[in-house]
Design a protein around this motif. Structure first.
Motif, PDB file in Angstrom:
ATOM      1  N   SER A 196       0.840  -1.200   0.000  1.00  0.00           N
ATOM      2  CA  SER A 196       0.000   0.000   0.000  1.00  0.00           C
ATOM      3  C   SER A 196       0.878   1.256   0.000  1.00  0.00           C
ATOM      4  O   SER A 196       0.584   2.244  -0.695  1.00  0.00           O
ATOM      5  CB  SER A 196      -0.926   0.009   1.217  1.00  0.00           C
ATOM      6  OG  SER A 196      -1.872  -1.040   1.143  1.00  0.00           O
ATOM      7  N   ALA A 197       1.967   1.222   0.756  1.00  0.00           N
ATOM      8  CA  ALA A 197       2.888   2.351   0.790  1.00  0.00           C
ATOM      9  C   ALA A 197       3.569   2.547  -0.559  1.00  0.00           C
ATOM     10  O   ALA A 197       3.773   3.690  -1.007  1.00  0.00           O
ATOM     11  CB  ALA A 197       3.929   2.145   1.884  1.00  0.00           C
TER      12      ALA A 197
ATOM     13  N   VAL B 296       3.712   6.093  -2.543  1.00  0.00           N
ATOM     14  CA  VAL B 296       4.904   6.906  -2.836  1.00  0.00           C
ATOM     15  C   VAL B 296       5.181   6.977  -4.326  1.00  0.00           C
ATOM     16  O   VAL B 296       5.896   7.878  -4.789  1.00  0.00           O
ATOM     17  CB  VAL B 296       6.150   6.378  -2.092  1.00  0.00           C
ATOM     18  CG1 VAL B 296       5.921   6.390  -0.594  1.00  0.00           C
ATOM     19  CG2 VAL B 296       6.548   4.984  -2.566  1.00  0.00           C
ATOM     20  N   GLY B 297       4.638   6.053  -5.098  1.00  0.00           N
ATOM     21  CA  GLY B 297       4.776   6.107  -6.540  1.00  0.00           C
ATOM     22  C   GLY B 297       6.162   5.759  -7.037  1.00  0.00           C
ATOM     23  O   GLY B 297       7.072   5.438  -6.254  1.00  0.00           O
ATOM     24  N   PRO B 298       6.371   5.852  -8.366  1.00  0.00           N
ATOM     25  CA  PRO B 298       7.649   5.460  -8.961  1.00  0.00           C
ATOM     26  C   PRO B 298       8.837   6.275  -8.470  1.00  0.00           C
ATOM     27  O   PRO B 298       9.972   5.785  -8.482  1.00  0.00           O
ATOM     28  CB  PRO B 298       7.423   5.687 -10.468  1.00  0.00           C
ATOM     29  CG  PRO B 298       5.943   5.672 -10.641  1.00  0.00           C
ATOM     30  CD  PRO B 298       5.377   6.226  -9.376  1.00  0.00           C
ATOM     31  N   SER B 299       8.609   7.510  -8.035  1.00  0.00           N
ATOM     32  CA  SER B 299       9.708   8.348  -7.552  1.00  0.00           C
ATOM     33  C   SER B 299      10.058   8.077  -6.095  1.00  0.00           C
ATOM     34  O   SER B 299      11.038   8.606  -5.574  1.00  0.00           O
ATOM     35  CB  SER B 299       9.364   9.831  -7.720  1.00  0.00           C
ATOM     36  OG  SER B 299       8.206  10.163  -6.960  1.00  0.00           O
ATOM     37  N   GLY B 300       9.271   7.263  -5.410  1.00  0.00           N
ATOM     38  CA  GLY B 300       9.531   6.918  -4.016  1.00  0.00           C
ATOM     39  C   GLY B 300      10.100   5.519  -3.883  1.00  0.00           C
ATOM     40  O   GLY B 300      10.299   4.799  -4.859  1.00  0.00           O
TER      41      GLY B 300
ATOM     42  N   GLN C 242       1.494  -7.182  -8.856  1.00  0.00           N
ATOM     43  CA  GLN C 242       0.879  -5.863  -8.898  1.00  0.00           C
ATOM     44  C   GLN C 242       1.715  -4.848  -9.660  1.00  0.00           C
ATOM     45  O   GLN C 242       1.364  -3.669  -9.730  1.00  0.00           O
ATOM     46  CB  GLN C 242       0.628  -5.370  -7.467  1.00  0.00           C
ATOM     47  CG  GLN C 242      -0.367  -6.217  -6.697  1.00  0.00           C
ATOM     48  CD  GLN C 242      -0.560  -5.754  -5.260  1.00  0.00           C
ATOM     49  OE1 GLN C 242      -0.506  -4.563  -4.964  1.00  0.00           O
ATOM     50  NE2 GLN C 242      -0.788  -6.695  -4.357  1.00  0.00           N
ATOM     51  N   GLY C 243       2.836  -5.283 -10.215  1.00  0.00           N
ATOM     52  CA  GLY C 243       3.677  -4.392 -11.001  1.00  0.00           C
ATOM     53  C   GLY C 243       4.381  -3.332 -10.186  1.00  0.00           C
ATOM     54  O   GLY C 243       4.695  -2.249 -10.700  1.00  0.00           O
ATOM     55  N   LEU C 244       4.676  -3.629  -8.933  1.00  0.00           N
ATOM     56  CA  LEU C 244       5.322  -2.662  -8.047  1.00  0.00           C
ATOM     57  C   LEU C 244       6.828  -2.914  -8.028  1.00  0.00           C
ATOM     58  O   LEU C 244       7.291  -3.884  -7.424  1.00  0.00           O
ATOM     59  CB  LEU C 244       4.743  -2.761  -6.636  1.00  0.00           C
ATOM     60  CG  LEU C 244       3.258  -2.396  -6.507  1.00  0.00           C
ATOM     61  CD1 LEU C 244       2.738  -2.747  -5.128  1.00  0.00           C
ATOM     62  CD2 LEU C 244       3.047  -0.911  -6.800  1.00  0.00           C
ATOM     63  N   ALA C 245       7.579  -2.036  -8.679  1.00  0.00           N
ATOM     64  CA  ALA C 245       9.031  -2.195  -8.765  1.00  0.00           C
ATOM     65  C   ALA C 245       9.770  -1.290  -7.783  1.00  0.00           C
ATOM     66  O   ALA C 245      10.998  -1.278  -7.770  1.00  0.00           O
ATOM     67  CB  ALA C 245       9.497  -1.894 -10.191  1.00  0.00           C
ATOM     68  N   ASN C 246       9.037  -0.543  -6.983  1.00  0.00           N
ATOM     69  CA  ASN C 246       9.659   0.428  -6.080  1.00  0.00           C
ATOM     70  C   ASN C 246       9.690  -0.047  -4.628  1.00  0.00           C
ATOM     71  O   ASN C 246       9.775   0.754  -3.696  1.00  0.00           O
ATOM     72  CB  ASN C 246       8.928   1.772  -6.148  1.00  0.00           C
ATOM     73  CG  ASN C 246       7.464   1.664  -5.739  1.00  0.00           C
ATOM     74  OD1 ASN C 246       6.884   0.576  -5.737  1.00  0.00           O
ATOM     75  ND2 ASN C 246       6.857   2.789  -5.398  1.00  0.00           N
TER      76      ASN C 246
END
Length: 286
Positions: A69-70, A74-78, A100-104
Motif C-alpha cells: 500500500s505504501a 509513494v509512486g515510482p519516484s519513491g 501488482q507491477g510494483l518495482a519500487n
C-alpha cells in the motif's frame, strides 16, 4: 549487552521456523485478512503523512502489508523497504509485489529487533502489529526514531490483549485451556484497551517521539462459517498450529466444535461469522 544480543539464538530460529511454517496459510487466507486489515494499513499511511517520492520502511511486513500500500502511495519516484525475519513470508510478499507491477519496493530478511538497514533514513516508518512482540519495545522504538529524518513519522498498530482486541483468538485460547489443561495466558489478565493505549503513547514519548497521539479502530474479519474460523487459526497462527498440528484428528474436530459454539454470538442469519476486532493506531514524529 542489549536485549537483542542477550536473546538465545535458538529462540530466534524457532520463531522464524514457526512463521515460515504458516506462510502458506497467510497466502491462503490473505483475502479474508486484508478484507478487514486494509483499512488499518490505509489509516496508518494517512497518520504517517506518506506522500509521493518519499522513502518508507515497513517493519515485520509479513507477506507485504502495509508495504505494498505504501509503494502505491509513494509512486515510482519513491521507495519502500520492507523487512521480515521469515524468508517464506517474504517470498510471498515479493510474488505479490511482482503481480501488482510494483518495482519500487525492496524486501529484506531482517529481524525488526536489530533494524539493520544499512544506515538508511526514512520519511516514515510503519509497523503493523509487530512492536509489542519484540523483546525490548522501548529500545526498538528508540532505534526506529534514529532511522527517521527530522520530522519523520512512525506509525504502529497494536492489539489490546485478551478478548477486547481479538475475540476469536481469546475464545480459542479458552477452549485450548479447557481441553488440554494449559495454564491461562498472561493476556487473559491484561489491562483493557485504554491502559494499553496510554502505555503505547508513553513508551513512544519516552523514546523521544513528539506529537504522539493514538486512536482506536474496529477491524472486522468475516468468515463463511464457524468451521472456517478454526481452520483459519490452524493455518495462520504459529501458536495454534503448534498446539493442534500433531493432535489426533478427533481432538482437532472437538476443538473446532467447541470453538464454533463459542462463536455463535458473532454468527449472521446466513451462517457466516463476523468478528469485530479492535486495534490501536499510534503515531509519533521525530
Amino acid at each position: 549487552m542489549s536485549a537483542e544480543s542477550d536473546r538465545p539464538m535458538h529462540h530466534d530460529e524457532e520463531q522464524r521456523r514457526q512463521w515460515d511454517a504458516v506462510a502458506a496459510g497467510w497466502r491462503k487466507w490473505w483475502p479474508t485478512i486484508e478484507g478487514g486489515a486494509q483499512r488499518v494499513s490505509l489509516r496508518m499511511l494517512e497518520l504517517a503523512q506518506v506522500r509521493p517520492g518519499q522513502r518508507v520502511l515497513d517493519l515485520g511486513t509479513g507477506i507485504g502489508e502495509p508495504a505494498l500500500s505504501a509503494a502505491r502511495c509513494v509512486g515510482p519516484s519513491g521507495r519502500v523497504v520492507a523487512t521480515d525475519f521469515s524468508p517464506r513470508m517474504l517470498d510471498i510478499a515479493q510474488e505479490r509485489a511482482a503481480a501488482q507491477g510494483l518495482a519500487n519496493v525492496e524486501f529484506i530478511q531482517a529481524d525488526a529487533a536489530t533494524l539493520d538497514v544499512a544506515g538508511a533514513r526514512f520519511d516514515a516508518i510503519l509497523c503493523r502489529w509487530g512492536v509489542t512482540s519484540l523483546p525490548d519495545p522501548p529500545g526498538a522504538l528508540a532505534a526506529i526514531r534514529r532511522l527517521l529524518v527530522s520530522d519523520g513519522w512512525f506509525v504502529t498498530a497494536v492489539w489490546p490483549s485478551g478478548a477486547q482486541g481479538r475475540p476469536m483468538a481469546s475464545l480459542a485460547a479458552a477452549v485450548a485451556q479447557e481441553m488440554f489443561g494449559l495454564p491461562p495466558s498472561a493476556s487473559d489478565a491484561s489491562p483493557a484497551c485504554s491502559p494499553v493505549r496510554v502505555a503505547v503513547q508513553e513508551t513512544m514519548r519516552r523514546a523521544g517521539f513528539r506529537d504522539v497521539h493514538s486512536e482506536e479502530m474496529t477491524m472486522p474479519l468475516e468468515f463463511s462459517s464457524a468451521a472456517d474460523c478454526g481452520r483459519y487459526l490452524m493455518d495462520v497462527s504459529p501458536e495454534f498450529s503448534a498446539l493442534l498440528g500433531d493432535r489426533p484428528l478427533a481432538q482437532r474436530a472437538e476443538f473446532g466444535r467447541r470453538l464454533s459454539e463459542r462463536l455463535q454470538p458473532y454468527a449472521t442469519v446466513g451462517g457466516a461469522v463476523r468478528i469485530p476486532n479492535l486495534t490501536i493506531c499510534a503515531a509519533g514524529r521525530r
